[in-house]
Enzyme design. Structure first.
Site, PDB file in Angstrom:
ATOM      1  N   ARG A 139      -6.308   6.718  -8.601  1.00 18.94           N
ATOM      2  CA  ARG A 139      -5.524   5.865  -8.170  1.00 18.94           C
ATOM      3  C   ARG A 139      -5.720   4.531  -8.450  1.00 18.94           C
ATOM      4  O   ARG A 139      -6.951   4.497  -8.928  1.00 18.94           O
ATOM      5  CB  ARG A 139      -5.254   5.825  -6.755  1.00 18.94           C
ATOM      6  CG  ARG A 139      -6.356   5.280  -5.784  1.00 18.94           C
ATOM      7  CD  ARG A 139      -6.239   5.548  -4.463  1.00 18.94           C
ATOM      8  NE  ARG A 139      -5.258   4.512  -3.857  1.00 18.94           N
ATOM      9  CZ  ARG A 139      -5.554   3.132  -3.510  1.00 18.94           C
ATOM     10  NH1 ARG A 139      -7.180   3.050  -3.459  1.00 18.94           N
ATOM     11  NH2 ARG A 139      -4.917   2.440  -2.836  1.00 18.94           N
TER      12      ARG A 139
ATOM     13  N   HIS B  97     -12.638   2.958   6.011  1.00 13.74           N
ATOM     14  CA  HIS B  97     -11.348   2.300   5.929  1.00 13.74           C
ATOM     15  C   HIS B  97     -10.871   1.349   6.997  1.00 13.74           C
ATOM     16  O   HIS B  97     -10.002   0.767   6.634  1.00 13.74           O
ATOM     17  CB  HIS B  97     -10.167   3.165   5.643  1.00 13.74           C
ATOM     18  CG  HIS B  97     -10.333   3.767   3.885  1.00 13.74           C
ATOM     19  ND1 HIS B  97     -10.190   4.971   3.756  1.00 13.74           N
ATOM     20  CD2 HIS B  97     -10.234   2.884   2.849  1.00 13.74           C
ATOM     21  CE1 HIS B  97     -10.169   5.347   2.366  1.00 13.74           C
ATOM     22  NE2 HIS B  97     -10.163   3.888   1.911  1.00 13.74           N
TER      23      HIS B  97
ATOM     24  N   TYR C 254       0.944  -1.206  -0.005  1.00 14.78           N
ATOM     25  CA  TYR C 254      -0.049  -0.066   0.151  1.00 14.78           C
ATOM     26  C   TYR C 254       0.927   1.166   0.144  1.00 14.78           C
ATOM     27  O   TYR C 254       1.840   1.180   0.623  1.00 14.78           O
ATOM     28  CB  TYR C 254      -0.914   0.065   1.117  1.00 14.78           C
ATOM     29  CG  TYR C 254      -1.900  -0.808   1.397  1.00 14.78           C
ATOM     30  CD1 TYR C 254      -2.610  -1.586   0.199  1.00 14.78           C
ATOM     31  CD2 TYR C 254      -2.355  -1.646   2.548  1.00 14.78           C
ATOM     32  CE1 TYR C 254      -3.548  -2.577   0.142  1.00 14.78           C
ATOM     33  CE2 TYR C 254      -3.277  -2.407   2.571  1.00 14.78           C
ATOM     34  CZ  TYR C 254      -3.902  -3.030   1.553  1.00 14.78           C
ATOM     35  OH  TYR C 254      -4.883  -4.075   1.552  1.00 14.78           O
TER      36      TYR C 254
ATOM     37  N   TYR D  93      -6.367 -10.196   3.783  1.00 13.82           N
ATOM     38  CA  TYR D  93      -7.640  -9.250   3.655  1.00 13.82           C
ATOM     39  C   TYR D  93      -8.219  -9.273   2.143  1.00 13.82           C
ATOM     40  O   TYR D  93      -9.439  -9.021   2.127  1.00 13.82           O
ATOM     41  CB  TYR D  93      -6.944  -7.716   3.910  1.00 13.82           C
ATOM     42  CG  TYR D  93      -8.210  -6.598   3.219  1.00 13.82           C
ATOM     43  CD1 TYR D  93      -8.904  -6.234   4.332  1.00 13.82           C
ATOM     44  CD2 TYR D  93      -7.836  -5.995   2.322  1.00 13.82           C
ATOM     45  CE1 TYR D  93      -9.778  -5.145   3.855  1.00 13.82           C
ATOM     46  CE2 TYR D  93      -8.820  -5.008   1.715  1.00 13.82           C
ATOM     47  CZ  TYR D  93      -9.646  -4.514   2.628  1.00 13.82           C
ATOM     48  OH  TYR D  93     -10.635  -3.528   2.496  1.00 13.82           O
ATOM     49  N   LYS D  94      -7.610  -9.507   1.207  1.00 15.25           N
ATOM     50  CA  LYS D  94      -8.129  -9.921  -0.244  1.00 15.25           C
ATOM     51  C   LYS D  94      -8.671 -11.152  -0.438  1.00 15.25           C
ATOM     52  O   LYS D  94      -9.195 -11.292  -1.579  1.00 15.25           O
ATOM     53  CB  LYS D  94      -6.835  -9.300  -0.955  1.00 15.25           C
ATOM     54  CG  LYS D  94      -6.405  -7.928  -1.310  1.00 15.25           C
ATOM     55  CD  LYS D  94      -5.331  -7.632  -1.950  1.00 15.25           C
ATOM     56  CE  LYS D  94      -4.597  -6.543  -2.035  1.00 15.25           C
ATOM     57  NZ  LYS D  94      -5.467  -5.296  -2.658  1.00 15.25           N
TER      58      LYS D  94
ATOM     59  N   GLU E  39      -9.451  -1.717  -9.668  1.00 12.38           N
ATOM     60  CA  GLU E  39     -10.319  -0.591  -9.664  1.00 12.38           C
ATOM     61  C   GLU E  39      -9.591   0.494 -10.184  1.00 12.38           C
ATOM     62  O   GLU E  39      -8.420   0.859  -9.465  1.00 12.38           O
ATOM     63  CB  GLU E  39     -10.704  -0.682  -8.577  1.00 12.38           C
ATOM     64  CG  GLU E  39     -11.650  -1.696  -7.996  1.00 12.38           C
ATOM     65  CD  GLU E  39     -11.731  -1.796  -6.519  1.00 12.38           C
ATOM     66  OE1 GLU E  39     -12.830  -2.592  -6.022  1.00 12.38           O
ATOM     67  OE2 GLU E  39     -11.449  -0.965  -5.846  1.00 12.38           O
TER      68      GLU E  39
HETATM   69  C1  HEM Z   1     -12.787   9.211  -1.061  1.00 13.16           C
HETATM   70  C2  HEM Z   1     -12.507   8.163  -1.743  1.00 13.16           C
HETATM   71  C3  HEM Z   1     -12.413   6.621  -1.250  1.00 13.16           C
HETATM   72  C4  HEM Z   1     -13.297   6.064  -0.792  1.00 13.16           C
HETATM   73  C5  HEM Z   1     -15.005   6.023  -1.041  1.00 13.16           C
HETATM   74  C6  HEM Z   1     -12.713   4.585  -0.451  1.00 13.16           C
HETATM   75  C7  HEM Z   1     -13.439   3.604  -0.146  1.00 13.16           C
HETATM   76  C8  HEM Z   1     -12.851   2.336   0.259  1.00 13.16           C
HETATM   77  C9  HEM Z   1     -13.738   1.290   0.846  1.00 13.16           C
HETATM   78  C10 HEM Z   1     -15.189   1.170   0.941  1.00 13.16           C
HETATM   79  C11 HEM Z   1     -12.852   0.377   0.920  1.00 13.16           C
HETATM   80  C12 HEM Z   1     -13.089  -1.165   1.490  1.00 13.16           C
HETATM   81  C13 HEM Z   1     -12.817  -1.196   2.927  1.00 13.16           C
HETATM   82  C14 HEM Z   1     -13.338  -2.586   3.851  1.00 13.16           C
HETATM   83  O1  HEM Z   1     -12.561  -3.404   3.490  1.00 13.16           O
HETATM   84  O2  HEM Z   1     -14.601  -2.535   4.058  1.00 13.16           O
HETATM   85  C15 HEM Z   1     -11.567   0.844   0.676  1.00 13.16           C
HETATM   86  C16 HEM Z   1     -10.464  -0.016   0.589  1.00 13.16           C
HETATM   87  C17 HEM Z   1      -8.955   0.509   0.609  1.00 13.16           C
HETATM   88  N1  HEM Z   1      -8.751   1.960   0.349  1.00 13.16           N
HETATM   89 FE1  HEM Z   1     -10.189   3.286  -0.126  1.00 13.16          FE
HETATM   90  N2  HEM Z   1     -11.456   4.745  -0.515  1.00 13.16           N
HETATM   91  C18 HEM Z   1     -10.981   6.102  -1.211  1.00 13.16           C
HETATM   92  C19 HEM Z   1      -9.952   6.564  -1.184  1.00 13.16           C
HETATM   93  C20 HEM Z   1      -8.790   5.994  -0.883  1.00 13.16           C
HETATM   94  C21 HEM Z   1      -7.462   6.465  -1.216  1.00 13.16           C
HETATM   95  C22 HEM Z   1      -7.223   8.287  -1.433  1.00 13.16           C
HETATM   96  C23 HEM Z   1      -6.491   5.620  -0.733  1.00 13.16           C
HETATM   97  C24 HEM Z   1      -4.974   5.629  -0.644  1.00 13.16           C
HETATM   98  C25 HEM Z   1      -4.391   6.495  -1.062  1.00 13.16           C
HETATM   99  C26 HEM Z   1      -7.273   4.544  -0.327  1.00 13.16           C
HETATM  100  C27 HEM Z   1      -6.658   3.204   0.048  1.00 13.16           C
HETATM  101  C28 HEM Z   1      -7.444   2.119   0.309  1.00 13.16           C
HETATM  102  C29 HEM Z   1      -6.861   0.829   0.561  1.00 13.16           C
HETATM  103  C30 HEM Z   1      -5.292   0.577   0.313  1.00 13.16           C
HETATM  104  C31 HEM Z   1      -7.804  -0.210   0.487  1.00 13.16           C
HETATM  105  C32 HEM Z   1      -7.560  -1.680   0.731  1.00 13.16           C
HETATM  106  C33 HEM Z   1      -7.735  -2.248  -0.672  1.00 13.16           C
HETATM  107  C34 HEM Z   1      -7.333  -3.541  -0.920  1.00 13.16           C
HETATM  108  O3  HEM Z   1      -6.440  -4.122  -0.396  1.00 13.16           O
HETATM  109  O4  HEM Z   1      -7.842  -4.359  -1.524  1.00 13.16           O
HETATM  110  N3  HEM Z   1      -8.633   4.823  -0.516  1.00 13.16           N
HETATM  111  N4  HEM Z   1     -11.574   2.159   0.389  1.00 13.16           N
END
Ligand code: HEM
Ligand code: FES
Lengths: 198, 321, 346
Positions: C223, C193, C37, C316-317, C265
């Site tokens: 991103r 998050h 990350y 997690y994934k 995504e």
């Molecule tokens: C404002 C916009 C954003 C929304 C609405 C959003 C929404 C989400 C949601 C709903 C999850 C799933 C969480 C869960 O497991 O329940 C997630 C995962 C995650 N988000 Fe965001 N996010 C946003 C912006 C960002 C940004 C700017 C970053 C980093 C720079 C980020 C980094 C991550 C990461 C690293 C994960 C884990 C994903 C994975 O490993 O599959 N998110 N986000």
């Protein structure tokens, strides 16, 4: 349960007197003691503008301690459900300057906060203190049913029967923790059920 | 990553004196297209090219967000400031080509509010012109209390009364009319949000009263651009770019850094958005912090400065820029 | 000429496939042989012709089928699309953004005619031709957000900006990687998050939030994020986890290439003008292993990434059950040769 928790898990504080003209306390169980503890720190006359709503246990424990604070009003509903219509009405008619204090079990704090959010109160302005049982309200993410007083990990959904992992992920809007099927990938795996939220 | 905001090439389409102190400026796009839509409370940064110096000042957009053929701002003449308002009043005529930023909103309405209670003082009325227009168009519940020195200096009071009738209350200093703040703040329905824009003294007064009457901080919104203040010139070393610069009397530190060809990020140029935050590498002297961004602790530590509004007096200052 | 839309399914018989051009334009998310990350945010500007960045809102050959799948999900579970009462204005902002961008990028498929607040929207692939009054909910068959996101690929979250934070107060979420809008709606950036491992501790979310709350109108950012899915299923929601979870136990060395999909995504961030909110489109791209490994560089790199992925991320994934089978299968395509920097195929 594990010591490590996550950010959505609510953090409760210690009640402390806020500036404002009107103060509404809602408590159950040992939450009454959070109020009496706070009373020591309150400025003189604080309870003249206070209403205390207390859901007592069958023995009526703590009622006299609350009476001794001489609040403007003391209301003793038998359950949260029976309180809700009145609480909604109070909040609809209230003015800015009303402060909320919620104390007791997590289920009570969550549900009272839910009613306050619906009335336009920001959650950060609400004082909370957790006392008593750690039992959880849980929403089944699959059927959306709420199971009250969950004490085990995993726990069965009281609506659809799926065996659920009770997560720390918490929704203020639903006033509930999230329950997700624990053996979705292989139904034959049945982890032991342990007492986790006494 | 981004320096400032996207720019708009505009032409001054009208200049209208409003009263002894205030003049209104209208801008249209040079290419004849519509301007970007904005939300009530947004501001633009106006670039003023005055001989070989450039000033950038933020002004609230006061037109209706529903009409994007032109943008309007109102500027109060400030005879002792750094000259931005004097430049606008004296030099800017219809037909002049100027550059302004895209709108940025650091004073937006909380659309969850059951009611919006607005308190304006003097030229602080401008963001409320746009916000009331936006709310009125959407059937929103609002009430505006507007304090001005005299009726003739009550900029737009007549327009507001005509548009919104009783939802606008006026208070004139010269008639000893004062807002009964205690009563006003005690009689608002739960779920009301409070907005204040005006002189610093008024903002502080309202915030303090609201806090003591039990209004949670999330429900109290205020806009106070700290206009960059003039002050004694001082020298600064920019460690990253290896330059030494002098900040003139009428110049902000940010403007001096930009004049040296270094482009730090910025949005508000008024000490509220946090974008221009700059680390101090070393210093020997006294900081004059004018921002609303850094914590008091940051101010005391002397480790950070907001160059858009703050200054320095003393022997040496080295910044990480 | 326009796009030829595929007839395909994301459930039951899973006929989803990428055409050869779509394999080449797939937004492969790894620019090096390892993954962790990071605050991987960059300006969302138009990219090369023939890439998914050719337009800022991408429409591709799966458009019609994805919209049909969305309609099925919503019929079963209307809670996938929700908007708190104060978010209607932001819904109109989103409607304007998506209509303008789709009409701009794909004039042969979409047309927007604006005459004051009288708007006419023509969506040829879905056979829609509607005239409505912008700002008047009663002139559309759904609320503005639901109306336009039933016609736009990807999930959408609309964030309200208050008190220096972002609040997920509206969304259309039917193609999600295992999170629930119904549960998360109303939460702030840190709260929704919360379940993500490691990233909080690394300060990623604090820095990302600071960036996002300063996003400017007219300056979107983006991103990439990724995970894996067994079968080309768009609706991997927690709501239906008990239905799709068993798929994870069906991966065998024989069917890896066909069953296991990389799910990428393309997330973008846009300031909305009237509401001052932010919209977060989450555009999901699927590619099966057999298709992905047609690009040798991607095959080598994916092998190394999955093999070395930190355990917390793999858990997690949801990869745990089939990771060994997948790594073993990919290892045969990795000759230990070098991989060039950057995302694209060689
Ligand atoms: C404002 C916009 C954003 C929304 C609405 C959003 C929404 C989400 C949601 C709903 C999850 C799933 C969480 C869960 O497991 O329940 C997630 C995962 C995650 N988000 Fe965001 N996010 C946003 C912006 C960002 C940004 C700017 C970053 C980093 C720079 C980020 C980094 C991550 C990461 C690293 C994960 C884990 C994903 C994975 O490993 O599959 N998110 N986000
Ligand atoms: S530019 Fe906004 S604080 Fe300096």
């Amino acid at each position: 349960m594990t010591a490590k928790t996550i950010i959505s898990r609510p953090i409760y504080g210690t009640l402390s007197p806020q500036p404002g003209k009107h103060h509404l306390f809602i408590a159950d169980a040992e939450g009454a003691l959070a109020i009496t503890d706070m009373a020591g720190k309150a400025p003189p006359g604080f309870f003249d503008g206070a209403e205390i709503v207390f859901i007592p246990d069958p023995e009526g424990k703590h009622i006299s301690a609350l009476e001794a604070l001489e609040p403007a009003q003391l209301h003793l509903p038998p359950s949260f459900a029976s309180l809700l219509p009145r609480l909604r009405q109070t909040l609809t008619n209230a003015h800015m300057g009303l402060r909320l204090y919620l104390a007791g079990t997590e289920g009570l704090i969550g549900q009272a906060m839910q009613a306050a959010l619906e009335a336009g109160v920001d959650h950060t302005s609400i004082e909370t203190e957790h006392r008593g049982s750690l039992a959880r309200r849980m929403q089944c993410v699959h059927c959306k049913g709420i199971t009250e007083n969950v004490t085990t990990q995993p726990a069965a959904c009281s609506h659809c029967g799926l065996l659920l992992l009770v997560r720390d992920h918490y929704s203020r809007r639903l006033a509930a923790f999230q329950g997700v099927c624990i053996n979705a990938e292989d139904r034959s795996e049945i982890p032991p059920m342990e007492e986790a939220f006494p | 990553m981004s320096t400032g905001t996207t720019k708009l090439d505009v032409v001054v389409s009208d200049v209208v004196p409003v009263n002894d102190l205030v003049t209104r400026f209208h801008f249209r796009r040079r290419d004849g297209e519509l301007l970007p839509t904005f939300s009530g409370g947004a501001h633009v940064v106006v670039e003023m090219r005055d001989g070989d110096r450039t000033r950038l000042n933020p002004y609230s957009l006061m037109g209706s967000p529903l009409d994007t053929r032109e943008y309007t701002i109102s500027i109060r003449r400030d005879d002792v400031g750094r000259g931005g308002s004097l430049f606008m009043h004296r030099q800017v005529k219809p037909g002049l080509e100027m550059v302004i930023s895209y709108p940025v909103n650091l004073f937006s309405l909380d659309l969850r509010a059951r009611k919006h209670l607005m308190l304006a003082g003097g030229i602080g009325i401008t963001p409320f012109m746009a916000q009331t227009a936006q709310l009125a168009g959407a059937g929103g519940n609002f009430e505006l209390h507007y304090t001005c020195r005299t009726a003739s200096l009550g900029t737009y009071a007549d327009v507001l009364r005509e548009r919104h009738g009783n939802r606008v209350r006026l208070y004139h200093d010269d008639r000893e009319e004062r807002i009964d703040l205690e009563r006003l703040l005690s009689s608002q329905p739960l779920g009301t949000h409070l907005y204040v824009c005006g002189p610093a003294g008024m903002i502080n007064w309202v915030r303090a009263r609201a806090a003591s009457l039990g209004w949670p901080p999330e429900t109290v919104h205020f806009e106070h651009f700290a206009a960059p203040q003039p002050g004694a010139p001082f020298d600064v070393e920019l460690a990253v770019s290896g330059k030494t610069i002098r900040v003139g009397e009428q110049q902000s530190l940010l403007e001096a850094i930009e004049a040296a060809g270094v482009d730090p990020p910025y949005l508000c140029r008024g000490g509220v958005c946090g974008q221009c935050e700059t680390n101090v590498i070393s210093s020997d002297g006294k900081f004059i912090h004018n921002d609303h961004w850094l914590s008091e602790e940051d101010h005391r530590s002397g480790c950070k400065i907001m160059p858009c509004v703050s200054r320095f007096e003393g022997k040496s200052l080295v910044l990480e820029r | 000429m326009g796009i030829t839309f595929r007839k395909e399914t994301f459930r039951d018989d899973f006929t989803f496939k990428n055409s050869p051009e779509h394999i080449r334009r797939f937004p492969f998310p790894f620019n090096e042989d390892a993954y962790m990350y990071a605050v991987n945010i960059e300006p969302h500007v138009v990219g090369p012709k023939g890439s998914v960045l050719e337009n800022l809102i991408d429409v591709d050959e799966h458009y019609v089928a994805e919209m049909q799948d969305r309609a099925l999900v919503l019929a079963e579970d209307p809670l996938r699309c929700q908007s708190l009462p104060h978010m209607t204005l932001a819904g109109w902002d989103l409607l304007e953004l998506l209509m303008e961008q789709q009409a701009l990028g794909y004039p042969e498929h979409f047309t927007l005619e604006r005459n004051g607040d009288r708007w006419r929207w023509i969506n040829r692939p879905l056979g829609i031709d509607d005239t409505f009054t912008f700002g008047d909910v009663s002139t559309l068959p759904y609320g503005p957000m639901e109306y336009i996101t039933r016609q736009s690929q990807g999930d959408f979250c609309i964030l309200d900006q208050r008190d220096g934070n972002l609040w997920m107060d509206a969304g259309m979420v039917t193609t999600q990687a295992d999170w629930s809008l119904d549960f998360d709606i109303g939460m702030n950036f840190f709260e929704w998050h919360a379940p993500v491992p490691l990233a909080h501790e690394k300060g990623i979310f604090t820095r990302a939030l600071k960036f996002l709350t300063n996003i400017q109108q007219g300056k979107p950012a983006r991103r990439l994020n990724w995970t894996m899915t067994v079968n080309p299923r768009l609706d991997t929601s927690p709501e239906n986890y008990h239905k799709w979870g068993p798929d994870r136990a069906t991966v065998t060395p024989e069917n890896v290439g066909d069953k296991v999909h990389l799910r990428v995504e393309l997330q973008s961030f846009w300031r909305l003008p009237r509401s001052n909110g932010i919209v977060f489109p989450i555009r999901c791209y699927l590619i099966k292993m057999d298709e992905l490994v047609t690009q040798p560089k991607w095959a080598r790199r994916l092998h190394r990434v999955i093999r070395d992925l930190p355990e917390e991320l793999a858990t997690y994934k949801g990869l745990t059950r089939y990771r060994p089978t997948l790594v073993e299968w990919l290892s045969k395509l990795d000759d230990d040769g070098p991989t060039s920097p950057g995302f694209g195929p060689d």
